[in-house]
Design an enzyme around this catalytic site. Structure first.
Site, PDB file in Angstrom:
ATOM      1  N   HIS A  48       0.907  -1.246   0.151  1.00  0.00           N
ATOM      2  CA  HIS A  48       0.039  -0.095  -0.109  1.00  0.00           C
ATOM      3  C   HIS A  48       0.827   1.138   0.236  1.00  0.00           C
ATOM      4  O   HIS A  48       2.167   0.969   0.046  1.00  0.00           O
ATOM      5  CB  HIS A  48      -1.041   0.068   1.181  1.00  0.00           C
ATOM      6  CG  HIS A  48      -0.237   0.019   2.429  1.00  0.00           C
ATOM      7  ND1 HIS A  48       0.214   0.980   3.102  1.00  0.00           N
ATOM      8  CD2 HIS A  48      -0.232  -0.922   3.477  1.00  0.00           C
ATOM      9  CE1 HIS A  48       0.783   0.906   4.229  1.00  0.00           C
ATOM     10  NE2 HIS A  48       0.362  -0.446   4.497  1.00  0.00           N
ATOM     11  N   HIS A  82       3.950   1.492   2.160  1.00  0.00           N
ATOM     12  CA  HIS A  82       5.397   0.913   1.720  1.00  0.00           C
ATOM     13  C   HIS A  82       5.959   1.658   0.625  1.00  0.00           C
ATOM     14  O   HIS A  82       7.061   1.911   0.389  1.00  0.00           O
ATOM     15  CB  HIS A  82       5.037  -0.599   1.306  1.00  0.00           C
ATOM     16  CG  HIS A  82       4.239  -1.352   2.164  1.00  0.00           C
ATOM     17  ND1 HIS A  82       2.913  -1.606   2.219  1.00  0.00           N
ATOM     18  CD2 HIS A  82       4.680  -1.855   3.347  1.00  0.00           C
ATOM     19  CE1 HIS A  82       2.615  -2.438   3.224  1.00  0.00           C
ATOM     20  NE2 HIS A  82       3.454  -2.583   3.929  1.00  0.00           N
ATOM     21  N   CYS A  98       2.942  -8.508  14.424  1.00  0.00           N
ATOM     22  CA  CYS A  98       4.356  -7.813  14.546  1.00  0.00           C
ATOM     23  C   CYS A  98       5.223  -8.891  14.337  1.00  0.00           C
ATOM     24  O   CYS A  98       6.369  -8.618  14.385  1.00  0.00           O
ATOM     25  CB  CYS A  98       4.313  -7.401  15.983  1.00  0.00           C
ATOM     26  SG  CYS A  98       3.348  -6.064  16.547  1.00  0.00           S
ATOM     27  N   HIS A 106      -1.548  -3.407  16.264  1.00  0.00           N
ATOM     28  CA  HIS A 106      -2.599  -4.001  15.400  1.00  0.00           C
ATOM     29  C   HIS A 106      -3.942  -3.996  16.005  1.00  0.00           C
ATOM     30  O   HIS A 106      -4.808  -4.746  15.364  1.00  0.00           O
ATOM     31  CB  HIS A 106      -1.983  -5.328  15.031  1.00  0.00           C
ATOM     32  CG  HIS A 106      -0.569  -5.428  14.394  1.00  0.00           C
ATOM     33  ND1 HIS A 106       0.328  -5.552  14.764  1.00  0.00           N
ATOM     34  CD2 HIS A 106      -0.566  -4.954  12.882  1.00  0.00           C
ATOM     35  CE1 HIS A 106       1.397  -5.332  13.760  1.00  0.00           C
ATOM     36  NE2 HIS A 106       0.644  -4.882  12.804  1.00  0.00           N
ATOM     37  N   LYS A 120      -2.436  -3.063   6.473  1.00  0.00           N
ATOM     38  CA  LYS A 120      -3.124  -4.233   5.877  1.00  0.00           C
ATOM     39  C   LYS A 120      -3.783  -4.790   7.014  1.00  0.00           C
ATOM     40  O   LYS A 120      -5.175  -5.072   6.830  1.00  0.00           O
ATOM     41  CB  LYS A 120      -1.944  -4.823   5.426  1.00  0.00           C
ATOM     42  CG  LYS A 120      -1.400  -4.493   3.953  1.00  0.00           C
ATOM     43  CD  LYS A 120      -0.553  -5.285   3.669  1.00  0.00           C
ATOM     44  CE  LYS A 120       0.852  -5.299   4.408  1.00  0.00           C
ATOM     45  NZ  LYS A 120       2.080  -6.108   3.723  1.00  0.00           N
TER      46      LYS A 120
HETATM   47  N1  MSP Z   1       9.134  -7.384   7.265  1.00  0.00           N
HETATM   48  C1  MSP Z   1       9.162  -6.220   8.264  1.00  0.00           C
HETATM   49  C2  MSP Z   1      10.386  -5.640   8.062  1.00  0.00           C
HETATM   50  C3  MSP Z   1      11.756  -6.348   8.196  1.00  0.00           C
HETATM   51  S1  MSP Z   1      13.168  -5.454   7.883  1.00  0.00           S
HETATM   52  C4  MSP Z   1      14.394  -6.155   8.351  1.00  0.00           C
HETATM   53  C5  MSP Z   1       7.906  -5.456   8.271  1.00  0.00           C
HETATM   54  N2  MSP Z   1       7.298  -5.281   7.063  1.00  0.00           N
HETATM   55  S2  MSP Z   1       6.021  -4.500   6.909  1.00  0.00           S
HETATM   56  O1  MSP Z   1       5.639  -5.120   5.719  1.00  0.00           O
HETATM   57  O2  MSP Z   1       5.207  -4.519   7.957  1.00  0.00           O
HETATM   58  O3  MSP Z   1       6.571  -2.969   6.439  1.00  0.00           O
HETATM   59  C6  MSP Z   1       6.916  -2.078   7.438  1.00  0.00           C
HETATM   60  C7  MSP Z   1       7.355  -0.783   6.848  1.00  0.00           C
HETATM   61  O4  MSP Z   1       6.476  -0.578   5.904  1.00  0.00           O
HETATM   62  C8  MSP Z   1       7.307   0.448   7.924  1.00  0.00           C
HETATM   63  O5  MSP Z   1       8.370   0.482   8.559  1.00  0.00           O
HETATM   64  C9  MSP Z   1       7.236   1.652   6.939  1.00  0.00           C
HETATM   65  O6  MSP Z   1       8.564   1.599   6.286  1.00  0.00           O
HETATM   66  C10 MSP Z   1       6.358   1.202   5.918  1.00  0.00           C
HETATM   67  N3  MSP Z   1       4.874   1.305   6.163  1.00  0.00           N
HETATM   68  C11 MSP Z   1       3.813   0.486   6.638  1.00  0.00           C
HETATM   69  N4  MSP Z   1       2.762   0.948   6.979  1.00  0.00           N
HETATM   70  C12 MSP Z   1       2.874   2.445   6.883  1.00  0.00           C
HETATM   71  C13 MSP Z   1       2.139   3.590   7.011  1.00  0.00           C
HETATM   72  N5  MSP Z   1       0.954   3.361   7.305  1.00  0.00           N
HETATM   73  N6  MSP Z   1       2.706   4.664   6.678  1.00  0.00           N
HETATM   74  C14 MSP Z   1       4.139   4.834   6.457  1.00  0.00           C
HETATM   75  N7  MSP Z   1       4.763   3.612   6.098  1.00  0.00           N
HETATM   76  C15 MSP Z   1       4.331   2.692   6.348  1.00  0.00           C
HETATM   77  O7  MSP Z   1       7.943  -4.683   9.341  1.00  0.00           O
END
Ligand code: MSP
Length: 467
Positions: free
Chosen positions: A19, A22, A130, A147, A298
């Site tokens: 989304h 990311h 998490c 969450h 998500k």
């Molecule tokens: N897989 C782990 C990370 C492992 S790194 C060694 C993870 N994945 S995740 O798919 O949940 O991605 C988290 C990251 O996605 C956040 O730290 C950020 O970079 C981005 N974001 C996810 N949701 C977000 C928002 N709502 N707003 C801004 N960035 C966000 O955690």
């Protein structure tokens, strides 16, 4: 600053497609990587996908898919999205790649051989979303803060990593900025967390099949976060040997949001110290996109998909909207209506209109663009500090100034009544547009290129059709 630049994004879970949260992190990394590349630095930009663990396996199950097929398909959705957003990474690491798996096993074996891993039993509350054990402090009304989900009680025989022994050294390295955490409030948050004490962490799972087998006890799998962190090394071709940093390592900048700072500043940093490898120079933590002040996620189901935005606003339109949506380190509430408004105001009416007016007025003079004395201030410092929104606002001040200048001078009359003065003003504006195009290069690469072409050919084309 050294002449190499290594930047990473988190590797994203493949329980779903990306989304705009990311997309924000990934485009921000792309902007910074492009900027360093354009300065002739040896740059490496790594991103990828985190594919093991309970969360992903459960998502595959829910969708009635074989896990491998599911992760293959979802990893592809990330690659597709980044391509649509014109993200030029140097490597896309998937944790299901055989090379990564082998290196992770070698690394965990090395940690075991060095005495950093011991066997024990773990009992605690685990939040699947998490992929982390939770303590009482992490819960609100018995639910995970991130969450809004009830963690499950887990009790199992497990191997532990001696995280606690890194407490003092991490505190020293973070407080001295040897490992710099920005913004400062995030650094302080980590320092106070470290003061409350670090516990050893369980790094293997007996009941999780979808993971990398623990090399010295193959009935267990390696904790998904340990597997994931090592991507920052294996993505550069590292084979799991302690004390052998791959070329480009350590990262100059690691980008992420608040959700995963703590694990990076503790587990990831401690793993590096245990493996006798250098720490990242800087972790930069951006805020969340929120919708009605709730984090877009998500798990919470309130998301905006980047592909939809690209269809509506074009690739550079989306890159602009993303990069101008979050103030430094702050959360930002987004809605489709506000995106449309901002796009029309800044891109269609602002920059697009400026260029088409100037080029049209110049059509009878055909003044060749030549860069006059520079008008635009230098944004290097702001870019280095990852203050993207401020850079764009700075550039758009010139756009607004130029549009007003045209109005104030009544340029369309001036070119008729006082052609010499009109030509002078046009030359000034052409030079400014040229500079704006240059400054926009890392942010809006296609637009920047088009601006150059338009200035060279003298033929305008609509850059940002109104939405
Ligand atoms: N897989 C782990 C990370 C492992 S790194 C060694 C993870 N994945 S995740 O798919 O949940 O991605 C988290 C990251 O996605 C956040 O730290 C950020 O970079 C981005 N974001 C996810 N949701 C977000 C928002 N709502 N707003 C801004 N960035 C966000 O955690």
């Amino acid at each position: 600053m050294s002449n190499k630049f290594y930047i990473t994004t988190p590797i994203y879970y493949v329980n779903d497609r990306p989304h705009i949260g990311h997309a924000y992190t990934t485009v921000a990394a792309d902007v910074l990587a492009r900027w360093h590349k354009s300065r002739g630095e040896k740059t490496f930009f790594l991103t990828g996908t985190d594919e093991h663990g309970i969360k992903v396996a459960q998502a595959a199950d829910k969708n009635g898919k074989d896990v491998k097929d599911f992760v293959d398909a979802n990893a592809q959705t990330f690659k597709d999205a980044w391509q649509k957003l014109n993200v030029q990474y140097d490597n896309f690491l998937r944790t299901t790649d055989t090379k990564h798996i082998k290196a992770v096993q070698a690394a965990v074996q090395a940690l075991y051989d060095k005495g950093f891993i011991y066997k024990g039993e773990y009992e605690g509350l685990y939040c699947v979303s998490c992929e982390q054990y939770k303590f009482e402090d992490d819960l609100v009304d018995g639910k995970c803060r991130e969450h809004n989900e009830k963690p499950v009680l887990m009790k199992e025989e497990s191997y532990f990593f001696k995280l606690s022994q890194f407490e003092k050294i991490l505190e020293q390295k973070i407080s001295s900025d040897e490992l710099k955490i920005l913004p400062p409030e995030r650094k302080n948050e980590i320092l106070s967390f470290l003061k409350s004490g670090l516990k050893d962490i369980s790094i293997s799972r007996k009941n999780v099949k979808w993971g990398i087998p623990l090399p010295f006890e193959t009935s267990q799998t390696i904790y998904v976060w340990v597997d994931a962190f090592l991507n920052y090394l294996t993505g550069l071709g590292w084979q799991g040997k302690a004390g052998e940093a791959p070329e480009f390592f350590p990262p100059e900048v690691q980008l992420m949001s608040k959700d995963i700072l703590r694990v990076h500043a503790t587990i990831w940093a401690a793993l590096l110290l245990a493996l006798e490898l250098p720490l990242p120079r800087q972790i930069y933590v951006h805020g969340y996109f929120t919708i009605g002040s709730q984090k877009m996620s998500k798990s919470l189901g309130n998301v905006i998909w980047p592909e939809i935005l690209v269809e509506k606003f074009g690739v550079d339109g989306v890159r602009y909207l993303l990069m101008s949506s979050l103030a430094w380190g702050q959360d930002g509430d987004v809605t489709m209506e506000r995106f449309v408004e901002k796009y029309n105001a800044d891109l269609a009416n602002g920059l697009g209109n400026l260029i088409s007016r100037v080029v049209t007025l110049n059509s009878k003079f055909k003044i060749q663009n030549s860069k006059l004395q520079s008008k635009i201030k230098n944004f290097d410092k702001l870019i280095n500090e990852l203050r993207f929104k401020e850079v764009l606002e700075g550039i758009w001040n010139y756009v607004a100034w130029a549009n007003k200048y045209i109005e104030d001078k009544k340029l369309w009359e001036l070119v008729k009544n006082k052609p010499e003065e009109g030509k002078k003003t046009l030359a000034e504006l052409l030079s400014l547009i040229f500079e704006i195009g240059e400054a926009l290069e890392p942010f809006l690469p296609e637009t920047s290129q088009k601006i150059k072409e338009i200035l060279a050919s003298g033929k305008s084309e609509p850059l940002f059709p109104r939405v």
